[in-house]
Design a protein around this motif. Structure first.
Motif, PDB file in Angstrom:
ATOM      1  N   GLY A 132       0.656  -1.201   0.095  1.00 18.10           N
ATOM      2  CA  GLY A 132      -0.111   0.102   0.040  1.00 18.10           C
ATOM      3  C   GLY A 132       1.035   0.915   0.123  1.00 18.10           C
ATOM      4  N   GLY A 133       2.508   0.681  -0.473  1.00 17.63           N
ATOM      5  CA  GLY A 133       3.505   2.213   0.151  1.00 17.63           C
ATOM      6  C   GLY A 133       3.357   2.751  -1.336  1.00 17.63           C
ATOM      7  N   GLY A 134       2.451   2.393  -2.478  1.00 15.83           N
ATOM      8  CA  GLY A 134       2.497   3.202  -3.717  1.00 15.83           C
ATOM      9  C   GLY A 134       3.439   2.373  -4.557  1.00 15.83           C
ATOM     10  N   GLY A 135       4.910   2.052  -4.703  1.00 16.95           N
ATOM     11  CA  GLY A 135       5.169   0.905  -5.683  1.00 16.95           C
ATOM     12  C   GLY A 135       5.637  -0.633  -5.430  1.00 16.95           C
ATOM     13  N   VAL A 136       5.580  -0.617  -6.660  1.00 17.31           N
ATOM     14  CA  VAL A 136       6.006  -2.078  -6.434  1.00 17.31           C
ATOM     15  C   VAL A 136       7.230  -2.292  -6.105  1.00 17.31           C
ATOM     16  N   ALA A 137       7.281  -4.181  -6.514  1.00 19.22           N
ATOM     17  CA  ALA A 137       9.280  -4.935  -5.696  1.00 19.22           C
ATOM     18  C   ALA A 137       9.647  -3.899  -6.867  1.00 19.22           C
ATOM     19  N   GLU A 138       9.289  -4.115  -8.463  1.00 23.32           N
ATOM     20  CA  GLU A 138      11.011  -3.937  -9.561  1.00 23.32           C
ATOM     21  C   GLU A 138      10.924  -2.723  -9.463  1.00 23.32           C
ATOM     22  N   TRP A 139      10.297  -1.286  -8.678  1.00 24.16           N
ATOM     23  CA  TRP A 139      10.955  -0.132  -8.775  1.00 24.16           C
ATOM     24  C   TRP A 139      12.128  -0.034  -7.549  1.00 24.16           C
ATOM     25  N   VAL A 176       3.611  12.937  -4.140  1.00 23.59           N
ATOM     26  CA  VAL A 176       2.727  12.768  -4.915  1.00 23.59           C
ATOM     27  C   VAL A 176       2.223  13.698  -5.964  1.00 23.59           C
ATOM     28  N   ASP A 177       1.312  13.946  -5.177  1.00 23.72           N
ATOM     29  CA  ASP A 177       0.220  15.404  -5.399  1.00 23.72           C
ATOM     30  C   ASP A 177       1.387  16.627  -6.102  1.00 23.72           C
ATOM     31  N   GLU A 178       2.757  17.277  -5.627  1.00 23.43           N
ATOM     32  CA  GLU A 178       3.615  18.231  -5.761  1.00 23.43           C
ATOM     33  C   GLU A 178       4.411  17.637  -7.586  1.00 23.43           C
ATOM     34  N   GLY A 179       4.153  16.235  -7.921  1.00 22.85           N
ATOM     35  CA  GLY A 179       4.660  16.520  -9.045  1.00 22.85           C
ATOM     36  C   GLY A 179       6.035  15.418  -9.157  1.00 22.85           C
ATOM     37  N   TYR A 180       5.837  14.225  -8.138  1.00 18.16           N
ATOM     38  CA  TYR A 180       7.036  12.848  -7.921  1.00 18.16           C
ATOM     39  C   TYR A 180       6.766  12.236  -7.446  1.00 18.16           C
ATOM     40  N   PRO A 181       5.855  11.320  -9.460  1.00 21.26           N
ATOM     41  CA  PRO A 181       5.161  10.363  -9.325  1.00 21.26           C
ATOM     42  C   PRO A 181       5.295   8.895  -8.755  1.00 21.26           C
ATOM     43  N   ARG A 182       6.613   8.473  -8.850  1.00 18.00           N
ATOM     44  CA  ARG A 182       6.903   7.482  -8.549  1.00 18.00           C
ATOM     45  C   ARG A 182       7.868   7.111  -7.184  1.00 18.00           C
ATOM     46  N   THR A 183       7.424   8.473  -6.376  1.00 19.35           N
ATOM     47  CA  THR A 183       7.603   7.932  -4.806  1.00 19.35           C
ATOM     48  C   THR A 183       7.118   6.731  -4.490  1.00 19.35           C
ATOM     49  N   PHE A 184       7.810   6.221  -3.625  1.00 23.50           N
ATOM     50  CA  PHE A 184       6.967   5.262  -2.822  1.00 23.50           C
ATOM     51  C   PHE A 184       7.756   4.826  -1.302  1.00 23.50           C
ATOM     52  N   VAL A 185       7.373   4.028  -0.258  1.00 33.56           N
ATOM     53  CA  VAL A 185       7.628   3.926   0.844  1.00 33.56           C
ATOM     54  C   VAL A 185       8.195   2.281   0.735  1.00 33.56           C
ATOM     55  N   VAL A 186       9.062   2.070   1.902  1.00 32.71           N
ATOM     56  CA  VAL A 186      10.106   0.557   1.511  1.00 32.71           C
ATOM     57  C   VAL A 186      10.274   0.904   3.411  1.00 32.71           C
ATOM     58  N   GLU A 187      10.262  -0.588   3.686  1.00 30.65           N
ATOM     59  CA  GLU A 187      10.467  -0.709   5.157  1.00 30.65           C
ATOM     60  C   GLU A 187      10.957  -1.751   5.898  1.00 30.65           C
ATOM     61  N   THR A 188      12.031  -1.451   6.399  1.00 35.11           N
ATOM     62  CA  THR A 188      12.831  -1.996   7.280  1.00 35.11           C
ATOM     63  C   THR A 188      12.020  -3.529   8.015  1.00 35.11           C
ATOM     64  N   GLY A 189      12.594  -4.187   8.748  1.00 37.92           N
ATOM     65  CA  GLY A 189      12.321  -5.519   9.851  1.00 37.92           C
ATOM     66  C   GLY A 189      11.871  -5.226  10.922  1.00 37.92           C
ATOM     67  N   GLU A 190      12.089  -3.997  11.037  1.00 39.53           N
ATOM     68  CA  GLU A 190      11.793  -2.989  12.985  1.00 39.53           C
ATOM     69  C   GLU A 190       9.913  -3.143  13.186  1.00 39.53           C
ATOM     70  N   PRO A 191       9.051  -2.344  12.328  1.00 48.80           N
ATOM     71  CA  PRO A 191       9.991  -1.508  10.639  1.00 48.80           C
ATOM     72  C   PRO A 191       9.651  -0.313  11.163  1.00 48.80           C
ATOM     73  N   TYR A 192      10.194   0.115  10.107  1.00 53.23           N
ATOM     74  CA  TYR A 192      11.069   1.810  10.561  1.00 53.23           C
ATOM     75  C   TYR A 192      11.262   1.952   8.695  1.00 53.23           C
ATOM     76  N   TYR A 193      10.543   3.017   8.574  1.00 52.52           N
ATOM     77  CA  TYR A 193       9.768   3.336   6.791  1.00 52.52           C
ATOM     78  C   TYR A 193      10.600   4.727   6.195  1.00 52.52           C
ATOM     79  N   TYR A 194      11.324   4.711   4.994  1.00 54.80           N
ATOM     80  CA  TYR A 194      11.766   5.225   4.516  1.00 54.80           C
ATOM     81  C   TYR A 194      10.211   5.634   2.878  1.00 54.80           C
ATOM     82  N   ILE A 195      10.915   6.796   3.348  1.00 53.17           N
ATOM     83  CA  ILE A 195      10.595   7.748   1.809  1.00 53.17           C
ATOM     84  C   ILE A 195      11.447   7.515   0.551  1.00 53.17           C
TER      85      ILE A 195
END
Length: 169
Positions: A80-87, A112-131
């Motif tokens: 649900g973070g806007g990305g797919v594994a291939e990105w 995404v609203d400001e013009g960065y459509p390929r922005t997505f979220v990844v997470e670590t095992g903790e989880p900690y989220y990186y944009i």
């Protein structure tokens, strides 16, 4: 003669008792050592959970005149973070980091609203989220993108505390 012995014994006891008293400085020093020890120890570090949350390494990458911090970490694309594994390429440019999933997803939506459509979220095992604003196969491309983002004066979200940086998987 007995009086002298009593007086000497009383003086010795008084000196011994006075030397046993702890001073305020001694209390403060002991307190500061305890606090410093507490700050240094992390009960999770020796656990599997601690290993999942620790970066595998950190270094500085140089490409031409540009530099960027590179943090190696095990990550996966957040559902649900806007990305797919291939990105998710080997070198991702991180523009935000969050402890809360909701905050990371909100920041992603703003980008995404400001013009960065390929922005997505990844997470670590903790989880900690990186944009992630961009992801590259080449470290040099990622370093150049970090430098470009640092030069922007109108980036939609504030980047402080070492942002942007490169996340290497």
């Amino acid at each position: 003669m007995k009086h002298i012995i009593y007086i000497a014994a009383a003086a010795a006891l008084a000196m011994g008792a006075a030397s046993c008293k702890t001073s305020e400085e001694a209390y403060r020093a002991a307190y500061e050592r305890a606090v410093a020890g507490r700050a240094d120890e992390d009960p999770l570090e020796g656990t599997v959970y601690g290993a999942a949350r620790r970066p595998l390494g950190t270094r500085v990458a140089i490409a031409g005149a540009d530099t960027a911090e590179v943090v190696t970490h095990r990550v996966k694309v957040t559902e649900g973070g806007g990305g797919v594994a291939e990105w998710l390429r080997p070198y991702s440019v991180v523009v935000g980091r969050m402890k809360q999933r909701f905050n990371a997803l909100s920041m992603r939506e703003r980008l995404v609203d400001e013009g960065y459509p390929r922005t997505f979220v990844v997470e670590t095992g903790e989880p900690y989220y990186y944009i992630v604003a961009a992801s590259y196969d080449s470290e040099a491309e990622a370093v150049a993108e970090c430098a470009r983002l640092r030069r922007l004066t109108d980036f939609p979200v504030p980047m402080r505390g070492g942002l942007p940086f490169i996340l290497k998987r």
